[in-house]
Design a protein around this motif. Structure first.
Motif, short mmCIF file in Angstrom:
data_model
loop_
_atom_site.label_atom_id
_atom_site.label_comp_id
_atom_site.label_asym_id
_atom_site.label_seq_id
_atom_site.Cartn_x
_atom_site.Cartn_y
_atom_site.Cartn_z
N VAL A 142 -7.95 7.96 1.19
CA VAL A 142 -8.17 6.96 2.24
C VAL A 142 -8.81 7.60 3.48
CG1 VAL A 142 -6.89 5.59 3.93
CG2 VAL A 142 -6.40 5.34 1.50
N ARG A 168 -3.86 3.20 7.37
CA ARG A 168 -2.67 2.39 7.01
C ARG A 168 -3.09 1.06 6.41
NH1 ARG A 168 -0.26 4.42 11.92
NH2 ARG A 168 -1.07 2.66 13.08
N MET A 169 -4.09 0.43 7.05
CA MET A 169 -4.52 -0.89 6.56
C MET A 169 -5.09 -0.81 5.15
SD MET A 169 -6.15 -2.22 10.10
CE MET A 169 -6.72 -3.83 9.65
N LEU A 170 -5.83 0.26 4.88
CA LEU A 170 -6.39 0.42 3.53
C LEU A 170 -5.29 0.69 2.51
CD1 LEU A 170 -9.55 2.57 4.25
CD2 LEU A 170 -9.55 0.43 2.99
N ARG A 171 -4.33 1.54 2.88
CA ARG A 171 -3.26 1.88 1.95
C ARG A 171 -2.45 0.66 1.55
NH1 ARG A 171 -3.00 7.14 4.01
NH2 ARG A 171 -2.13 6.39 5.95
N THR A 172 -2.18 -0.23 2.52
CA THR A 172 -1.34 -1.39 2.21
C THR A 172 -2.14 -2.54 1.61
OG1 THR A 172 -1.64 -2.21 4.46
CG2 THR A 172 0.34 -0.91 4.03
N GLY A 173 -3.46 -2.47 1.70
CA GLY A 173 -4.27 -3.56 1.16
C GLY A 173 -4.57 -4.64 2.19
N ALA A 174 -4.24 -4.39 3.47
CA ALA A 174 -4.56 -5.38 4.50
C ALA A 174 -6.07 -5.53 4.65
CB ALA A 174 -3.94 -4.97 5.83
N ILE A 175 -6.79 -4.49 4.28
CA ILE A 175 -8.24 -4.53 4.36
C ILE A 175 -8.79 -3.83 3.12
CG2 ILE A 175 -8.55 -2.33 5.61
CD1 ILE A 175 -10.58 -3.73 7.37
N THR A 176 -9.90 -4.31 2.63
CA THR A 176 -10.52 -3.66 1.47
C THR A 176 -11.52 -2.62 1.99
OG1 THR A 176 -12.32 -5.23 1.40
CG2 THR A 176 -10.37 -5.78 0.10
N PRO A 177 -11.94 -1.68 1.15
CA PRO A 177 -12.96 -0.72 1.61
C PRO A 177 -14.22 -1.43 2.12
CG PRO A 177 -11.96 0.06 -0.41
CD PRO A 177 -11.41 -1.32 -0.18
N GLY A 179 -14.27 -4.38 3.33
CA GLY A 179 -13.83 -5.04 4.56
C GLY A 179 -13.92 -4.10 5.75
N VAL A 183 -15.95 -4.74 9.15
CA VAL A 183 -15.33 -4.71 10.48
C VAL A 183 -16.14 -3.78 11.40
CG1 VAL A 183 -13.29 -3.90 11.74
CG2 VAL A 183 -13.01 -5.34 9.73
N SER B 31 -13.34 -10.88 1.28
CA SER B 31 -13.30 -9.44 1.03
C SER B 31 -13.64 -8.65 2.30
CB SER B 31 -14.24 -9.06 -0.11
OG SER B 31 -15.57 -9.32 0.27
N GLY B 32 -14.32 -9.27 3.24
CA GLY B 32 -14.64 -8.58 4.49
C GLY B 32 -13.65 -8.83 5.59
N ALA B 33 -12.57 -9.57 5.29
CA ALA B 33 -11.62 -9.98 6.35
C ALA B 33 -10.36 -9.12 6.31
CB ALA B 33 -11.26 -11.44 6.16
N LEU B 35 -6.50 -9.21 6.25
CA LEU B 35 -5.47 -10.18 5.87
C LEU B 35 -4.15 -9.44 5.65
CD1 LEU B 35 -7.03 -12.43 3.08
CD2 LEU B 35 -6.50 -13.10 5.41
N PRO B 37 -1.37 -7.86 3.56
CA PRO B 37 -1.53 -7.39 2.18
C PRO B 37 -0.97 -8.35 1.14
CG PRO B 37 -0.62 -5.68 3.57
CD PRO B 37 -0.70 -6.89 4.41
N ARG B 40 -3.32 -11.28 0.65
CA ARG B 40 -4.54 -10.92 -0.07
C ARG B 40 -4.28 -10.83 -1.57
NH1 ARG B 40 -9.24 -8.95 1.31
NH2 ARG B 40 -8.64 -8.23 3.37
N ILE B 164 -5.44 0.07 -4.60
CA ILE B 164 -6.56 0.58 -3.82
C ILE B 164 -6.52 2.10 -3.84
CG2 ILE B 164 -7.56 0.74 -1.51
CD1 ILE B 164 -6.80 -2.15 -1.10
N THR B 165 -5.31 2.62 -3.69
CA THR B 165 -5.16 4.08 -3.72
C THR B 165 -4.06 4.43 -4.71
OG1 THR B 165 -3.54 3.94 -1.94
CG2 THR B 165 -5.81 4.36 -1.31
#
Lengths: 209, 360
Positions: A142, A168-177, A179, A183, B31-33, B35, B37, B40, B164-165
């Motif tokens: 990440v 953190r946002m990427l790890r939890t899935g709050a945002i996609t790569p 995304g 942003v 996908s660009g927002a 949200l 987790p 989503r 994702i990871t």
């Protein structure tokens, strides 16, 4: 896997289609006509939204090549799409359709950029890259993705706060790569200093692992 | 299941913050927002199911706007061919769309506060749910005019667990009086480097949620199992950290929340790292879970894990306490649809009763 398709000839003497290989970013292709021999040659590296939606070649595998002698002479011939590097036949088409087309001149900077396959004109043109970006995160982590995203979009190193927050946002899935790229491209910083972003064909595209 | 196409609506408080092209928009715009987790993953679950059936999908940002009159007609025109509406519900509101077959998807089963809000909503306005065609992966029951209703379940699952990871395994330090300090020790690089390999034996895997930690009987059971793994080198135990409703996604924050939950049980933990216990930062790899025992609780949003994980398991322990637990067990069995051995657990009955003799 090597895949491709000859879509159509055009009245402006082009041939259009797409070709992609999972193992190579862009393909060098040629069109062989059954009577006239080699009719066109070039790269399959243009963006087409329908290819992005179909998840073919990241969306950047279309070709539009000038044909010789001319489209009308080729429409009754059997056309073969070949990969130049391996010589493999990708697609064979008989009775290729011909569509109306204009060979528009490129007179402005915007038109020149729009026709340049090494840069994107909208971040939406990277929507076919979601799997590639997720693969980068899986392979490099990440933190490395956030660093790469900052350099790619904002052309600067990431600060510690953003690295931790977006990580953190990427790890939890709050945002996609994808995304995260959206942003950053939507940020005031990018808007105040907009720059051309490399397409998946360009050397500046840092997400190929 | 679904016919013609699917409209999906988002909870109002999240839809209001989205930058989308209009009140009806395609799934790609999400996908660009940014949200939550859990929202989503829920949205992706429905989108994937619809696409697998070859159906078009549209999101509706503010369903409460399109209740009647010209607006309702306008929406129907824009959703041409769509017959089903899945309302992603966070427990605060359910907004059916007139003229469509409405399905409720309460996607926050793992959040104790959201479950309370959902129960309250059902008590206050059960009529809202009367016309519901089905509930996605749910066991909601409600009473109207003296009669109980439980809409049929629509079972949706990921074939493969979305990740994702890759998950990291972290050592377990557990000092209930210092959750933050224990968490900091677990995530430090030195701790990870010094971590010994997990011992042999059937892995026990517990995907945690806030709702699971809020169940005092189950928390006690987990604390005792963790103690066994730390003290007596029992079969290896991996606890997957929960997503926190009010959290930032920080791993140390998640570990501290689990330590607070397990620490409140009164179980005393040793002041050393447990060799047979680990925290997991996300769903484990399928290869690691082959033949493992996975613990499932009614407070687990089980659909977040794909069928690949559940079918790889050697045994599933199902917590069944009370009538709600029985409905959950039935739902989960139907949802899984595979022959994986299951064992029922009753943590409430497993508690030792304190008697005068034991106090003296």
């Amino acid at each position: 896997m090597l895949k491709g398709h000859i879509d159509s000839l055009t009245t402006a003497d082009f041939i259009e289609g797409w070709a992609t290989d999972d193992d190579r970013p862009t393909l060098h292709v040629e069109i062989i006509a059954s009577e006239d021999g080699k009719a066109a040659e070039g790269r399959a590296h243009l963006f087409r939204p329908d290819l992005a939606d179909a998840k073919l070649g990241l969306g950047w595998c279309a070709f539009r090549l000038r044909v010789q002698p001319h489209a009308n002479a080729l429409r009754r011939q059997t056309l073969t799409l070949r990969d130049v590097e391996t010589g493999a036949v990708v697609h064979v088409r008989e009775d290729c359709p011909i569509r109306d087309d204009l060979d528009l001149p490129c007179n402005t900077v915007e038109e020149a950029i729009a026709s340049d396959p090494t840069v994107i004109t909208s971040l939406n043109q990277l929507r076919g890259c979601e799997q590639l970006l997720a693969h980068f995160v899986t392979r490099r982590g990440v933190g490395e993705f956030v660093r790469a995203a900052y350099v790619y979009v904002l052309n600067r190193p990431v600060d510690a706060t953003a690295l931790a927050g977006y990580g953190r946002m990427l790890r939890t899935g709050a945002i996609t790569p994808f995304g995260l790229l959206s942003v950053l491209a939507d940020s005031d910083e990018f808007r105040s200093r907009p720059r051309q972003l490399a397409s998946p064909n360009g050397t500046g595209f840092v997400f190929r692992v | 299941m679904f016919q013609g196409g699917v409209a999906i609506s988002l909870p109002g408080r999240h839809a209001a913050m989205l930058q989308v092209s209009g009140s009806v928009f395609p799934p790609e715009e999400l996908s660009g927002a940014v949200l939550p987790p859990d929202l989503r993953v829920a949205a992706n679950l429905v989108v994937d199911a619809a696409k697998a059936m070859g159906l078009p999908v549209r999101f509706v940002a503010r369903p409460e706007v399109f209740t009647h009159g010209v607006l309702s007609e306008r929406l129907a025109a824009r959703l041409d061919g769509v017959r089903d509406h899945v309302a992603l519900c966070d427990g605060t509101a359910f907004r059916p769309l007139p003229g469509l077959r409405n399905h409720l998807f309460f996607y926050r089963r793992g959040a104790a506060d959201a479950c309370r809000q959902m129960r309250r909503l059902v008590e206050v306005a059960p009529e809202l749910f009367l016309g519901m065609q089905s509930q996605v992966n749910g066991t909601l029951a409600f009473r109207v005019d003296g009669a109980w209703h439980r809409p049929p379940a629509t079972l949706l699952a990921f074939a493969e667990t979305p990740r994702i990871t890759p998950a990291s395994l972290l050592p377990v330090f557990l000092h209930p009086s210092d959750p933050e300090g224990s968490a900091a020790a677990s995530v430090s690089e030195e701790a990870e480097e010094d971590m010994p390999a997990l011992p042999e034996g059937r892995l026990r895997y517990v995907p945690l949620t806030e709702a699971i930690l809020a169940d005092p009987h189950l928390a006690r059971l987990l604390a005792e199992r963790l103690l066994g793994a730390m003290m007596r080198d029992e079969a290896p135990l991996v606890l997957q950290l929960p997503l926190l409703s009010a959290g930032s996604g920080d791993i140390a924050e998640q570990i501290a929340a689990v330590i607070r939950g397990l620490g409140s049980t009164g179980v005393t933990f040793p002041r050393h790292v447990g060799t047979s216990a680990r925290w997991a930062t996300g769903p484990l790899d399928v290869a690691m879970l082959r033949d493992a025992t996975i613990l499932v609780h009614p407070g687990l949003d089980f659909w977040r894990l794909g069928r690949d994980i559940w079918r790889a398991a050697g045994e599933i322990e199902m917590v069944q306490d009370g009538p709600a637990g029985a409905a959950f067990v039935r739902l989960f069995r139907d949802w899984l649809g595979a022959e994986v051995p299951m064992r029922l657990l009753h943590p409430r009955r497993m508690r030792d009763h304190v008697t005068v003799g034991s106090v003296l």
